[in-house]
Design a protein around this motif. Structure first.
Motif, mmCIF file in Angstrom:
data_model
loop_
_atom_site.group_PDB
_atom_site.id
_atom_site.type_symbol
_atom_site.label_atom_id
_atom_site.label_comp_id
_atom_site.label_asym_id
_atom_site.label_seq_id
_atom_site.Cartn_x
_atom_site.Cartn_y
_atom_site.Cartn_z
ATOM 1 N N PHE A 61 -4.039 -23.852 9.814
ATOM 2 C CA PHE A 61 -5.464 -23.205 9.605
ATOM 3 C C PHE A 61 -5.249 -22.757 8.261
ATOM 4 C CE2 PHE A 61 -4.649 -23.485 14.021
ATOM 5 C CZ PHE A 61 -5.886 -23.874 14.485
ATOM 6 N N VAL A 62 -6.386 -22.136 7.552
ATOM 7 C CA VAL A 62 -6.441 -21.557 6.368
ATOM 8 C C VAL A 62 -5.985 -20.143 6.760
ATOM 9 C CG1 VAL A 62 -7.800 -20.804 4.607
ATOM 10 C CG2 VAL A 62 -8.358 -22.940 5.402
ATOM 11 N N GLY A 63 -5.158 -19.439 6.162
ATOM 12 C CA GLY A 63 -4.544 -18.537 6.468
ATOM 13 C C GLY A 63 -5.605 -17.129 5.987
ATOM 14 N N ARG A 64 -5.372 -16.051 6.714
ATOM 15 C CA ARG A 64 -6.261 -15.096 6.341
ATOM 16 C C ARG A 64 -5.275 -14.152 5.486
ATOM 17 N NH1 ARG A 64 -10.225 -15.026 9.798
ATOM 18 N NH2 ARG A 64 -10.078 -16.226 11.806
ATOM 19 N N MET A 65 -5.980 -13.493 4.533
ATOM 20 C CA MET A 65 -5.341 -12.724 3.456
ATOM 21 C C MET A 65 -4.529 -11.489 4.283
ATOM 22 S SD MET A 65 -6.614 -10.843 0.285
ATOM 23 C CE MET A 65 -7.143 -9.351 0.856
ATOM 24 N N SER A 66 -3.250 -11.323 3.680
ATOM 25 C CA SER A 66 -2.238 -10.668 4.135
ATOM 26 C C SER A 66 -1.589 -10.058 2.955
ATOM 27 C CB SER A 66 -1.274 -11.245 5.152
ATOM 28 O OG SER A 66 -0.249 -10.429 5.296
ATOM 29 N N LEU A 67 -0.924 -8.939 2.882
ATOM 30 C CA LEU A 67 -0.182 -8.270 1.861
ATOM 31 C C LEU A 67 1.025 -8.059 2.293
ATOM 32 C CD1 LEU A 67 -2.721 -5.457 0.293
ATOM 33 C CD2 LEU A 67 -2.438 -8.040 -0.573
ATOM 34 N N ARG A 141 -2.398 7.888 9.077
ATOM 35 C CA ARG A 141 -2.555 6.635 8.453
ATOM 36 C C ARG A 141 -4.050 6.109 8.923
ATOM 37 N NH1 ARG A 141 0.486 0.859 8.358
ATOM 38 N NH2 ARG A 141 -1.084 -0.588 7.636
ATOM 39 N N LEU A 142 -4.637 6.513 10.178
ATOM 40 C CA LEU A 142 -5.719 6.165 10.630
ATOM 41 C C LEU A 142 -6.770 6.848 10.195
ATOM 42 C CD1 LEU A 142 -7.564 4.670 12.588
ATOM 43 C CD2 LEU A 142 -6.889 6.427 14.292
ATOM 44 N N PHE A 143 -6.500 8.308 9.747
ATOM 45 C CA PHE A 143 -7.493 9.003 8.934
ATOM 46 C C PHE A 143 -8.066 8.527 7.673
ATOM 47 C CE2 PHE A 143 -8.345 12.081 5.576
ATOM 48 C CZ PHE A 143 -9.325 13.119 6.023
ATOM 49 N N HIS A 144 -6.946 8.114 6.840
ATOM 50 C CA HIS A 144 -7.494 7.416 5.513
ATOM 51 C C HIS A 144 -7.983 6.141 5.631
ATOM 52 C CE1 HIS A 144 -4.982 10.203 3.045
ATOM 53 N NE2 HIS A 144 -4.147 10.313 4.163
ATOM 54 N N ASP A 145 -7.714 5.344 6.927
ATOM 55 C CA ASP A 145 -8.235 4.154 6.968
ATOM 56 C C ASP A 145 -9.823 4.348 7.380
ATOM 57 O OD1 ASP A 145 -8.439 1.348 7.539
ATOM 58 O OD2 ASP A 145 -8.230 1.453 9.536
ATOM 59 N N LEU A 146 -9.909 5.378 8.160
ATOM 60 C CA LEU A 146 -11.491 5.534 8.825
ATOM 61 C C LEU A 146 -12.374 6.048 7.824
ATOM 62 C CD1 LEU A 146 -10.814 6.683 12.501
ATOM 63 C CD2 LEU A 146 -11.645 4.169 11.742
ATOM 64 N N LEU A 147 -11.928 6.793 6.918
ATOM 65 C CA LEU A 147 -12.282 7.775 5.896
ATOM 66 C C LEU A 147 -13.109 6.799 5.024
ATOM 67 C CD1 LEU A 147 -13.193 10.454 4.897
ATOM 68 C CD2 LEU A 147 -11.041 10.304 3.364
ATOM 69 N N TYR A 148 -12.513 5.571 4.642
ATOM 70 C CA TYR A 148 -13.027 4.918 3.540
ATOM 71 C C TYR A 148 -13.668 3.392 4.137
ATOM 72 C CZ TYR A 148 -10.020 7.749 0.974
ATOM 73 O OH TYR A 148 -9.436 8.914 0.270
ATOM 74 N N ARG A 149 -13.752 3.406 5.355
ATOM 75 C CA ARG A 149 -14.151 2.259 5.910
ATOM 76 C C ARG A 149 -15.734 2.197 5.933
ATOM 77 N NH1 ARG A 149 -12.166 0.798 11.824
ATOM 78 N NH2 ARG A 149 -10.019 0.888 10.694
ATOM 79 N N PRO A 150 -16.540 3.349 5.703
ATOM 80 C CA PRO A 150 -18.092 3.076 5.306
ATOM 81 C C PRO A 150 -18.123 2.329 4.027
ATOM 82 C CG PRO A 150 -17.364 5.160 6.134
ATOM 83 C CD PRO A 150 -16.196 4.646 5.931
ATOM 84 N N PRO A 154 -13.022 -4.509 2.497
ATOM 85 C CA PRO A 154 -11.707 -4.577 3.446
ATOM 86 C C PRO A 154 -10.566 -4.564 2.614
ATOM 87 C CG PRO A 154 -13.012 -6.690 3.199
ATOM 88 C CD PRO A 154 -13.904 -5.527 2.647
ATOM 89 N N LEU A 155 -10.456 -4.828 1.403
ATOM 90 C CA LEU A 155 -9.278 -4.861 0.511
ATOM 91 C C LEU A 155 -8.828 -3.239 0.582
ATOM 92 C CD1 LEU A 155 -10.023 -7.237 -2.622
ATOM 93 C CD2 LEU A 155 -8.254 -7.104 -0.895
ATOM 94 N N VAL A 156 -9.694 -2.353 0.553
ATOM 95 C CA VAL A 156 -9.396 -0.911 0.245
ATOM 96 C C VAL A 156 -8.209 -0.602 1.704
ATOM 97 C CG1 VAL A 156 -10.131 1.277 0.747
ATOM 98 C CG2 VAL A 156 -11.255 0.095 -0.745
ATOM 99 N N SER A 157 -8.893 -1.090 2.833
ATOM 100 C CA SER A 157 -7.829 -0.974 3.878
ATOM 101 C C SER A 157 -6.454 -1.705 3.861
ATOM 102 C CB SER A 157 -8.485 -1.110 5.155
ATOM 103 O OG SER A 157 -7.605 -1.106 6.230
ATOM 104 N N GLN A 158 -6.545 -2.849 3.134
ATOM 105 C CA GLN A 158 -5.464 -3.725 3.119
ATOM 106 C C GLN A 158 -4.429 -2.955 2.163
ATOM 107 O OE1 GLN A 158 -6.461 -8.090 2.670
ATOM 108 N NE2 GLN A 158 -5.848 -8.080 4.857
ATOM 109 N N LEU A 159 -4.815 -2.632 0.958
ATOM 110 C CA LEU A 159 -4.098 -2.100 -0.105
ATOM 111 C C LEU A 159 -3.388 -0.823 0.370
ATOM 112 C CD1 LEU A 159 -6.193 -2.808 -3.387
ATOM 113 C CD2 LEU A 159 -3.806 -3.592 -2.716
ATOM 114 N N LEU A 160 -4.370 0.262 1.035
ATOM 115 C CA LEU A 160 -3.863 1.488 1.448
ATOM 116 C C LEU A 160 -2.815 1.191 2.553
ATOM 117 C CD1 LEU A 160 -6.920 3.789 1.512
ATOM 118 C CD2 LEU A 160 -5.299 3.845 -0.175
ATOM 119 N N GLY A 161 -3.162 0.272 3.364
ATOM 120 C CA GLY A 161 -2.144 -0.243 4.569
ATOM 121 C C GLY A 161 -0.841 -0.608 3.677
#
Length: 223
Positions: A61-67, A141-150, A154-161
């Protein structure tokens, strides 16, 4: 290399997206006019960088983006630079601080209608953990992820992660946090409150204050 480029070009030409099935090895051989060994080596290399996802028994399958590859590389180079007096990790922390300073401003630009109730819930959990004596890495980690989700990026979550994963994998070298748990919770509360009020200057100042503790922790090992 030619076979790798051929597979990537095929994905683009056919308009395939992440999760879509790829042709079989035999079909790729015929389409690209290359040997089975060339196709297998190409697929193995593309799997390593996340472009192809090979699920044995199900197909390709075509892969999903992963860092994940980026995380491994940054962690490795951060670890070896710690041994010679440099501090690669401090540079990563600086980049993340600059990124989040911009993100909180963009979040405030969305206006007061943004739903931050999930952040309120995790903030309450963090303060409860602080009272018990330790803010867990997962809650932080969840705080930062949820804060910027609005922001809807999706790249924001991946980069911060990715930055978080590097930092967490080097936790043994970093030693114990300097800040008391109550201070950790308070600094996150300051960010949340400033965003709620729409106070851009206060939000940026709160982000910088939050990262002061992180900078101090990395400075201890930087030399």
């Amino acid at each position: 290399m030619e076979a790798q480029e051929g597979v990537k070009d095929l994905i683009v030409r056919r308009g395939l997206v992440a999760g879509d099935p790829l042709p079989t090895e035999s079909e790729l051989m015929e389409e690209l006019q290359v040997s089975r060994n060339s196709i297998r080596e190409a697929l193995k290399a593309l799997q390593a960088v996340g472009i192809v996802d090979i699920r044995h028994g199900f197909g390709m399958f075509v892969g999903r983006m992963s860092l994940a590859g980026l995380v491994d590389e940054l962690t490795f180079h951060s670890r070896i630079t710690l041994q010679n007096g440099a501090n690669h990790l401090a540079h990563l922390v600086e980049i993340r601080e600059l990124l989040e300073s911009g993100l909180v401003q963009r979040l405030i630009e969305l206006g007061p209608e943004v739903d931050l109730s999930p952040v309120a819930d995790v903030m309450a959990r963090m303060e409860s953990e602080a009272q018990a004596g330790l803010v867990s890495p997962e809650t932080d980690r969840l705080f930062h992820d949820l804060l910027y989700r609005p922001l809807g990026n999706p790249l924001v979550s991946q980069l911060l992660g990715a930055f978080w994963d590097v930092y967490y994998q080097l936790r043994d070298a970093l030693g114990a946090p300097d800040e008391p748990p109550a201070d950790v919770a308070r600094r996150h509360r300051d960010i949340y409150t400033a965003v709620l009020k729409g106070d851009r200057d206060a939000a940026v100042a709160a982000v910088r204050a939050h990262f002061e503790g992180v900078r101090n922790r990395t400075a201890r090992i930087g030399g």
